[in-house]
Scaffold this motif. Structure first.
Motif, PDB file in Angstrom:
ATOM      1  N   ALA A  29      88.334  37.103  41.469  1.00 13.34           N
ATOM      2  CA  ALA A  29      88.932  37.842  40.365  1.00 13.34           C
ATOM      3  C   ALA A  29      88.059  39.048  40.051  1.00 13.34           C
ATOM      4  O   ALA A  29      86.849  39.026  40.272  1.00 13.34           O
ATOM      5  CB  ALA A  29      89.045  36.945  39.137  1.00 13.34           C
ATOM      6  N   PRO A  30      88.691  40.115  39.560  1.00 12.48           N
ATOM      7  CA  PRO A  30      87.877  41.278  39.205  1.00 12.48           C
ATOM      8  C   PRO A  30      86.851  40.900  38.137  1.00 12.48           C
ATOM      9  O   PRO A  30      87.150  40.150  37.212  1.00 12.48           O
ATOM     10  CB  PRO A  30      88.880  42.298  38.691  1.00 12.48           C
ATOM     11  CG  PRO A  30      90.184  41.602  38.593  1.00 12.48           C
ATOM     12  CD  PRO A  30      90.085  40.307  39.307  1.00 12.48           C
ATOM     13  N   GLY A  31      85.677  41.414  38.276  1.00 12.25           N
ATOM     14  CA  GLY A  31      84.590  41.064  37.377  1.00 12.25           C
ATOM     15  C   GLY A  31      84.532  41.952  36.153  1.00 12.25           C
ATOM     16  O   GLY A  31      85.348  42.857  35.944  1.00 12.25           O
ATOM     17  N   PHE A  32      83.543  41.681  35.337  1.00 16.75           N
ATOM     18  CA  PHE A  32      83.353  42.421  34.100  1.00 16.75           C
ATOM     19  C   PHE A  32      83.014  43.871  34.380  1.00 16.75           C
ATOM     20  O   PHE A  32      83.491  44.772  33.683  1.00 16.75           O
ATOM     21  CB  PHE A  32      82.244  41.752  33.281  1.00 16.75           C
ATOM     22  CG  PHE A  32      82.032  42.386  31.952  1.00 16.75           C
ATOM     23  CD1 PHE A  32      82.951  42.201  30.934  1.00 16.75           C
ATOM     24  CD2 PHE A  32      80.930  43.173  31.713  1.00 16.75           C
ATOM     25  CE1 PHE A  32      82.764  42.796  29.702  1.00 16.75           C
ATOM     26  CE2 PHE A  32      80.732  43.768  30.482  1.00 16.75           C
ATOM     27  CZ  PHE A  32      81.651  43.572  29.477  1.00 16.75           C
ATOM     28  N   ALA A  33      82.232  44.114  35.416  1.00 16.92           N
ATOM     29  CA  ALA A  33      81.857  45.486  35.760  1.00 16.92           C
ATOM     30  C   ALA A  33      83.091  46.295  36.158  1.00 16.92           C
ATOM     31  O   ALA A  33      83.197  47.478  35.811  1.00 16.92           O
ATOM     32  CB  ALA A  33      80.836  45.496  36.878  1.00 16.92           C
ATOM     33  N   ARG A  38      87.012  50.458  34.737  1.00 19.24           N
ATOM     34  CA  ARG A  38      88.413  50.849  34.527  1.00 19.24           C
ATOM     35  C   ARG A  38      88.620  51.393  33.117  1.00 19.24           C
ATOM     36  O   ARG A  38      89.292  52.413  32.920  1.00 19.24           O
ATOM     37  CB  ARG A  38      89.324  49.652  34.794  1.00 19.24           C
ATOM     38  CG  ARG A  38      90.789  49.978  34.805  1.00 19.24           C
ATOM     39  CD  ARG A  38      91.656  48.798  35.206  1.00 19.24           C
ATOM     40  NE  ARG A  38      91.448  47.651  34.337  1.00 19.24           N
ATOM     41  CZ  ARG A  38      90.926  46.488  34.713  1.00 19.24           C
ATOM     42  NH1 ARG A  38      90.537  46.309  35.946  1.00 19.24           N
ATOM     43  NH2 ARG A  38      90.776  45.494  33.863  1.00 19.24           N
ATOM     44  N   GLU A  39      88.024  50.755  32.125  1.00 19.36           N
ATOM     45  CA  GLU A  39      88.170  51.210  30.740  1.00 19.36           C
ATOM     46  C   GLU A  39      87.497  52.560  30.522  1.00 19.36           C
ATOM     47  O   GLU A  39      88.035  53.417  29.818  1.00 19.36           O
ATOM     48  CB  GLU A  39      87.602  50.164  29.772  1.00 19.36           C
ATOM     49  CG  GLU A  39      88.378  48.867  29.751  1.00 19.36           C
ATOM     50  CD  GLU A  39      89.827  49.045  29.367  1.00 19.36           C
ATOM     51  OE1 GLU A  39      90.119  49.804  28.427  1.00 19.36           O
ATOM     52  OE2 GLU A  39      90.688  48.428  30.024  1.00 19.36           O
ATOM     53  N   VAL A  40      86.335  52.758  31.109  1.00 21.37           N
ATOM     54  CA  VAL A  40      85.656  54.050  30.989  1.00 21.37           C
ATOM     55  C   VAL A  40      86.509  55.137  31.633  1.00 21.37           C
ATOM     56  O   VAL A  40      86.620  56.256  31.108  1.00 21.37           O
ATOM     57  CB  VAL A  40      84.241  53.987  31.617  1.00 21.37           C
ATOM     58  CG1 VAL A  40      83.645  55.373  31.787  1.00 21.37           C
ATOM     59  CG2 VAL A  40      83.337  53.122  30.765  1.00 21.37           C
ATOM     60  N   GLY A  41      87.133  54.827  32.751  1.00 19.17           N
ATOM     61  CA  GLY A  41      88.029  55.782  33.404  1.00 19.17           C
ATOM     62  C   GLY A  41      89.215  56.142  32.535  1.00 19.17           C
ATOM     63  O   GLY A  41      89.630  57.310  32.479  1.00 19.17           O
ATOM     64  N   GLN A  42      89.778  55.143  31.848  1.00 22.02           N
ATOM     65  CA  GLN A  42      90.898  55.418  30.950  1.00 22.02           C
ATOM     66  C   GLN A  42      90.468  56.278  29.772  1.00 22.02           C
ATOM     67  O   GLN A  42      91.204  57.178  29.353  1.00 22.02           O
ATOM     68  CB  GLN A  42      91.519  54.108  30.459  1.00 22.02           C
ATOM     69  CG  GLN A  42      92.295  53.373  31.524  1.00 22.02           C
ATOM     70  CD  GLN A  42      92.863  52.058  31.024  1.00 22.02           C
ATOM     71  OE1 GLN A  42      92.564  51.615  29.909  1.00 22.02           O
ATOM     72  NE2 GLN A  42      93.675  51.437  31.842  1.00 22.02           N
ATOM     73  N   VAL A  43      89.306  56.003  29.219  1.00 21.02           N
ATOM     74  CA  VAL A  43      88.805  56.819  28.103  1.00 21.02           C
ATOM     75  C   VAL A  43      88.560  58.244  28.575  1.00 21.02           C
ATOM     76  O   VAL A  43      88.904  59.208  27.880  1.00 21.02           O
ATOM     77  CB  VAL A  43      87.522  56.193  27.505  1.00 21.02           C
ATOM     78  CG1 VAL A  43      86.846  57.147  26.538  1.00 21.02           C
ATOM     79  CG2 VAL A  43      87.855  54.888  26.806  1.00 21.02           C
ATOM     80  N   ASP A  44      88.010  58.389  29.768  1.00 20.60           N
ATOM     81  CA  ASP A  44      87.771  59.720  30.313  1.00 20.60           C
ATOM     82  C   ASP A  44      89.088  60.468  30.507  1.00 20.60           C
ATOM     83  O   ASP A  44      89.180  61.654  30.196  1.00 20.60           O
ATOM     84  CB  ASP A  44      87.023  59.607  31.641  1.00 20.60           C
ATOM     85  CG  ASP A  44      86.666  60.961  32.210  1.00 20.60           C
ATOM     86  OD1 ASP A  44      86.174  61.806  31.440  1.00 20.60           O
ATOM     87  OD2 ASP A  44      86.890  61.175  33.413  1.00 20.60           O
TER      88      ASP A  44
END
Length: 101
Positions: A29-33, A38-44
């Motif tokens: 499964a995708p990890g926390f990192a 992904r979230e940092v990319g969305q914020v960017d």
């Protein structure tokens, strides 16, 4: 032991584990990192959209001021949320490092 028997091993075709009824290895499964990246990319992306809207507003290409303001507020809130998640992660890390083993 005959040499012909050893040569026959190379003639056997590779068989997929699923064809033999053996379940495939579970996919990790995708990890926390990965989630953080992904979230940092969305914020960017949100910040880039609001900056682009602001430039278009300054040059007079935007007719709807409300959309620009909404995008700017979304970018601001998403950045603040990311900063708070970062702060909580650092606090948790520091707490773990203070634990005595």
């Amino acid at each position: 032991m005959s040499i012909e028997a050893i040569g026959a091993i190379g003639a056997v075709e590779a068989v997929e584990p699923a064809a033999l009824g053996v379940p495939a290895a579970p996919v990790a499964a995708p990890g926390f990192a990965d989630w953080i990246a992904r979230e940092v990319g969305q914020v960017d992306a949100t910040l880039a959209t609001s900056e682009n809207d602001l430039r278009r507003l300054a040059t007079g290409q935007v007719q709807n001021l409300h959309e620009v303001m909404i995008h700017m507020e979304e970018a601001k809130l998403s950045f603040q949320l990311l900063a708070q998640v970062r702060n909580r992660l650092l606090d948790a890390y520091q707490e773990v490092m203070r634990m005595q083993v």
